[in-house]
Design a protein around this motif. Structure first.
Motif, PDB file in Angstrom:
ATOM      1  N   VAL A  66       7.567  -3.324   3.692  1.00  0.00           N
ATOM      2  CA  VAL A  66       6.985  -1.994   3.914  1.00  0.00           C
ATOM      3  C   VAL A  66       8.133  -0.998   3.907  1.00  0.00           C
ATOM      4  CG1 VAL A  66       5.026  -2.810   5.267  1.00  0.00           C
ATOM      5  CG2 VAL A  66       7.167  -2.300   6.411  1.00  0.00           C
ATOM      6  N   PRO A  67       7.819   0.286   3.780  1.00  0.00           N
ATOM      7  CA  PRO A  67       8.887   1.287   3.879  1.00  0.00           C
ATOM      8  C   PRO A  67       9.582   1.215   5.234  1.00  0.00           C
ATOM      9  CG  PRO A  67       6.863   2.248   3.005  1.00  0.00           C
ATOM     10  CD  PRO A  67       6.522   0.873   3.486  1.00  0.00           C
ATOM     11  N   ASP A  68      10.733   1.856   5.333  1.00  0.00           N
ATOM     12  CA  ASP A  68      11.444   1.907   6.610  1.00  0.00           C
ATOM     13  C   ASP A  68      10.537   2.496   7.684  1.00  0.00           C
ATOM     14  OD1 ASP A  68      13.702   0.881   5.454  1.00  0.00           O
ATOM     15  OD2 ASP A  68      14.604   2.856   5.074  1.00  0.00           O
ATOM     16  N   VAL A  69      10.725   2.013   8.921  1.00  0.00           N
ATOM     17  CA  VAL A  69       9.841   2.453  10.002  1.00  0.00           C
ATOM     18  C   VAL A  69       9.886   3.960  10.197  1.00  0.00           C
ATOM     19  CG1 VAL A  69       9.831   0.258  11.226  1.00  0.00           C
ATOM     20  CG2 VAL A  69      11.660   1.903  11.672  1.00  0.00           C
ATOM     21  N   GLU A  70      11.047   4.576   9.924  1.00  0.00           N
ATOM     22  CA  GLU A  70      11.143   6.024  10.079  1.00  0.00           C
ATOM     23  C   GLU A  70      10.249   6.737   9.071  1.00  0.00           C
ATOM     24  OE1 GLU A  70      13.695   4.003   9.915  1.00  0.00           O
ATOM     25  OE2 GLU A  70      14.676   4.176  11.875  1.00  0.00           O
ATOM     26  N   VAL A  71      10.188   6.182   7.854  1.00  0.00           N
ATOM     27  CA  VAL A  71       9.339   6.768   6.815  1.00  0.00           C
ATOM     28  C   VAL A  71       7.871   6.598   7.182  1.00  0.00           C
ATOM     29  CG1 VAL A  71       8.675   6.641   4.389  1.00  0.00           C
ATOM     30  CG2 VAL A  71      11.076   6.376   5.042  1.00  0.00           C
ATOM     31  N   VAL A  72       7.524   5.384   7.620  1.00  0.00           N
ATOM     32  CA  VAL A  72       6.155   5.121   8.043  1.00  0.00           C
ATOM     33  C   VAL A  72       5.759   6.070   9.166  1.00  0.00           C
ATOM     34  CG1 VAL A  72       4.586   3.408   9.040  1.00  0.00           C
ATOM     35  CG2 VAL A  72       6.305   2.695   7.372  1.00  0.00           C
ATOM     36  N   ASP A  73       6.661   6.283  10.101  1.00  0.00           N
ATOM     37  CA  ASP A  73       6.383   7.137  11.258  1.00  0.00           C
ATOM     38  C   ASP A  73       6.095   8.569  10.824  1.00  0.00           C
ATOM     39  OD1 ASP A  73       6.270   7.585  14.123  1.00  0.00           O
ATOM     40  OD2 ASP A  73       8.153   8.673  13.887  1.00  0.00           O
ATOM     41  N   ILE A  74       6.836   9.053   9.833  1.00  0.00           N
ATOM     42  CA  ILE A  74       6.647  10.433   9.366  1.00  0.00           C
ATOM     43  C   ILE A  74       5.283  10.608   8.721  1.00  0.00           C
ATOM     44  CG2 ILE A  74       7.439  12.133   7.686  1.00  0.00           C
ATOM     45  CD1 ILE A  74      10.302  11.106   8.197  1.00  0.00           C
ATOM     46  N   PHE A  75       4.916   9.686   7.826  1.00  0.00           N
ATOM     47  CA  PHE A  75       3.681   9.837   7.077  1.00  0.00           C
ATOM     48  C   PHE A  75       2.441   9.452   7.896  1.00  0.00           C
ATOM     49  CE2 PHE A  75       6.625   9.746   3.484  1.00  0.00           C
ATOM     50  CZ  PHE A  75       6.118  10.786   2.719  1.00  0.00           C
ATOM     51  N   ALA A  76       2.638   8.718   8.959  1.00  0.00           N
ATOM     52  CA  ALA A  76       1.483   8.323   9.774  1.00  0.00           C
ATOM     53  C   ALA A  76       0.900   9.490  10.549  1.00  0.00           C
ATOM     54  CB  ALA A  76       1.881   7.205  10.738  1.00  0.00           C
ATOM     55  N   LEU A  77       1.724  10.541  10.743  1.00  0.00           N
ATOM     56  CA  LEU A  77       1.274  11.724  11.468  1.00  0.00           C
ATOM     57  C   LEU A  77       0.669  11.339  12.816  1.00  0.00           C
ATOM     58  CD1 LEU A  77      -0.262  13.641   8.414  1.00  0.00           C
ATOM     59  CD2 LEU A  77       2.009  13.943   9.440  1.00  0.00           C
ATOM     60  N   GLU A  78      -0.551  11.861  13.118  1.00  0.00           N
ATOM     61  CA  GLU A  78      -1.166  11.529  14.403  1.00  0.00           C
ATOM     62  C   GLU A  78      -1.997  10.256  14.338  1.00  0.00           C
ATOM     63  OE1 GLU A  78      -3.975  14.794  12.761  1.00  0.00           O
ATOM     64  OE2 GLU A  78      -1.936  14.072  12.443  1.00  0.00           O
ATOM     65  N   VAL A 105      -2.480   3.228  11.600  1.00  0.00           N
ATOM     66  CA  VAL A 105      -1.568   2.607  10.643  1.00  0.00           C
ATOM     67  C   VAL A 105      -0.951   1.337  11.234  1.00  0.00           C
ATOM     68  CG1 VAL A 105       0.503   2.942   9.247  1.00  0.00           C
ATOM     69  CG2 VAL A 105      -1.099   4.830   9.561  1.00  0.00           C
ATOM     70  N   SER A 106      -0.644   1.394  12.522  1.00  0.00           N
ATOM     71  CA  SER A 106      -0.103   0.206  13.202  1.00  0.00           C
ATOM     72  C   SER A 106      -1.077  -0.957  13.097  1.00  0.00           C
ATOM     73  CB  SER A 106       0.177   0.530  14.671  1.00  0.00           C
ATOM     74  OG  SER A 106       0.511  -0.634  15.390  1.00  0.00           O
ATOM     75  N   ASP A 107      -2.360  -0.698  13.334  1.00  0.00           N
ATOM     76  CA  ASP A 107      -3.371  -1.760  13.266  1.00  0.00           C
ATOM     77  C   ASP A 107      -3.488  -2.321  11.857  1.00  0.00           C
ATOM     78  OD1 ASP A 107      -3.896  -1.466  15.935  1.00  0.00           O
ATOM     79  OD2 ASP A 107      -5.685  -0.219  15.655  1.00  0.00           O
ATOM     80  N   ILE A 108      -3.409  -1.441  10.858  1.00  0.00           N
ATOM     81  CA  ILE A 108      -3.528  -1.895   9.473  1.00  0.00           C
ATOM     82  C   ILE A 108      -2.337  -2.768   9.089  1.00  0.00           C
ATOM     83  CG2 ILE A 108      -3.612  -1.139   7.066  1.00  0.00           C
ATOM     84  CD1 ILE A 108      -5.131   1.347   8.055  1.00  0.00           C
ATOM     85  N   LEU A 109      -1.142  -2.356   9.517  1.00  0.00           N
ATOM     86  CA  LEU A 109       0.052  -3.159   9.239  1.00  0.00           C
ATOM     87  C   LEU A 109      -0.034  -4.527   9.913  1.00  0.00           C
ATOM     88  CD1 LEU A 109       2.766  -0.378   9.655  1.00  0.00           C
ATOM     89  CD2 LEU A 109       2.200  -1.580   7.531  1.00  0.00           C
ATOM     90  N   ALA A 143       7.332  -2.626  12.039  1.00  0.00           N
ATOM     91  CA  ALA A 143       6.742  -1.317  11.782  1.00  0.00           C
ATOM     92  C   ALA A 143       5.490  -1.106  12.629  1.00  0.00           C
ATOM     93  CB  ALA A 143       6.401  -1.181  10.294  1.00  0.00           C
ATOM     94  N   SER A 144       4.676  -2.151  12.743  1.00  0.00           N
ATOM     95  CA  SER A 144       3.452  -2.048  13.533  1.00  0.00           C
ATOM     96  C   SER A 144       3.766  -1.746  14.996  1.00  0.00           C
ATOM     97  CB  SER A 144       2.647  -3.344  13.425  1.00  0.00           C
ATOM     98  OG  SER A 144       1.499  -3.303  14.242  1.00  0.00           O
ATOM     99  N   SER A 145       4.721  -2.482  15.559  1.00  0.00           N
ATOM    100  CA  SER A 145       5.063  -2.278  16.967  1.00  0.00           C
ATOM    101  C   SER A 145       5.848  -0.990  17.184  1.00  0.00           C
ATOM    102  CB  SER A 145       5.858  -3.479  17.502  1.00  0.00           C
ATOM    103  OG  SER A 145       7.087  -3.631  16.812  1.00  0.00           O
ATOM    104  N   PHE A 146       6.531  -0.510  16.161  1.00  0.00           N
ATOM    105  CA  PHE A 146       7.248   0.768  16.267  1.00  0.00           C
ATOM    106  C   PHE A 146       6.250   1.917  16.397  1.00  0.00           C
ATOM    107  CE2 PHE A 146       9.264   4.558  14.492  1.00  0.00           C
ATOM    108  CZ  PHE A 146      10.495   4.566  15.135  1.00  0.00           C
ATOM    109  N   LEU A 147       5.172   1.848  15.609  1.00  0.00           N
ATOM    110  CA  LEU A 147       4.164   2.905  15.634  1.00  0.00           C
ATOM    111  C   LEU A 147       3.325   2.864  16.911  1.00  0.00           C
ATOM    112  CD1 LEU A 147       2.918   2.796  11.936  1.00  0.00           C
ATOM    113  CD2 LEU A 147       4.383   4.529  12.992  1.00  0.00           C
ATOM    114  N   ASN A 148       3.038   1.649  17.386  1.00  0.00           N
ATOM    115  CA  ASN A 148       2.273   1.505  18.626  1.00  0.00           C
ATOM    116  C   ASN A 148       2.923   0.429  19.486  1.00  0.00           C
ATOM    117  OD1 ASN A 148       0.441   1.381  20.691  1.00  0.00           O
ATOM    118  ND2 ASN A 148      -1.232   0.521  19.476  1.00  0.00           N
TER     119      ASN A 148
END
Length: 273
Positions: free
Chosen positions: A36-48, A53-57, A87-92
């Motif tokens: 997957v993209p870097d977690v920082e990139v995922v975090d930016i595009f995931a918005l609110e 996105v965490s659940d989907i990952l 990435a999933s745990s980074f987002l949530n």
């Protein structure tokens, strides 16, 4: 407003989920370098929609595991799985599922103990009232990584968290300190637990363990004096008694006999059980 939100969700799906699904369906060849993209990139595009996105990952990680004939993964596949869980745990970071899956697969099946511990340490930070995460880290350090001292330190963290099985974990921690050459620290831990325990039956268990560890410590200190005096290790406890460093062989409250093994470590035939 609802239409706007639906559009945002759709854009998020296109930007993030498509690369993830390509990863799942890929044959995991050596040309594939990232899951997957870097977690920082995922975090930016995931918005609110970070939780979504965490659940989907995480779902994609399960899909990948479910698509395998066995749970055994090659190293690169393990890295791919780790990147999804990371990435999933980074987002949530409050969702326990990525941590449990990482602990079960990244340790036993891929031997990626450091990766598993990275996830668990995140879980330990965000779910800071749960004892199971420092316990898993302690287990990994001791059982897989042969680092008993760090295992003991994380076991101590687990003990201090609410709801932990204090007696069991304290006993385990004292054993880990003993095996790492820090017997005295293990005794202090046991004494502190005994002092704060209200149940007399449990206090007796602590006292028994303390007495056993104090016997070990007496012999260990005598061994150090012997080594400094004779520039060699004693082969057995009788040599310590003959040298006047012990008056007699300490009593093991578990019914065993203390002895010195080939590596110079103090043990008992009871294994303190």
């Amino acid at each position: 407003m609802k239409l706007f939100l639906n559009i945002i969700v759709l854009i998020t799906y296109i930007l993030l989920i498509n690369p993830v699904e390509k990863f799942s369906k890929s044959k995991m060849t050596t040309e594939s370098t990232t899951a997957v993209p870097d977690v920082e990139v995922v975090d930016i595009f995931a918005l609110e929609f970070k939780n979504l996105v965490s659940d989907i990952l995480f779902f994609d990680a399960i899909t990948f595991i479910g698509g395998k004939k066995t749970f055994r993964l090659e190293m690169q596949e393990g890295e791919q799985l780790y990147s999804l869980l990371n990435a999933s745990s980074f987002l949530n970071p409050y969702n326990v599922d990525p941590y449990y899956l990482g602990q079960s697969i990244l340790t036993w099946e891929t031997k990626m103990y450091d990766r598993a511990n990275i996830l668990l340490k995140r879980g330990m930070q965000y779910r800071n009232k749960e004892w199971v995460f420092p316990f898993f880290i302690a287990y990994n350090y001791f059982y897989f990584m042969n680092d008993t001292l760090r295992g003991a330190e994380y076991m101590k963290v687990a003990i201090e968290r609410p709801g932990s099985p204090t007696l069991v974990l304290t006993t385990l921690a004292s054993r880990l300190y003993y095996r790492s050459g820090r017997t005295e620290v293990g005794i202090l831990l046991l004494k502190d637990a005994e002092a704060h325990e209200a149940d007399e039956g449990v206090k007796k268990i602590y006292r028994k363990r303390i007495k056993a560890m104090e016997g070990v410590l007496v012999i260990e200190k005598a061994i150090e004096v012997y080594k400094n005096k004779y520039s060699r290790k004693p082969a057995n406890i009788d040599m310590l008694i003959k040298a006047g460093l012990l008056k007699s062989r300490p009593h093991d409250p578990y019914g065993g006999q203390y002895y010195i093994d080939k590596e110079g470590n103090v043990k008992s035939t009871s294994d303190f059980r």
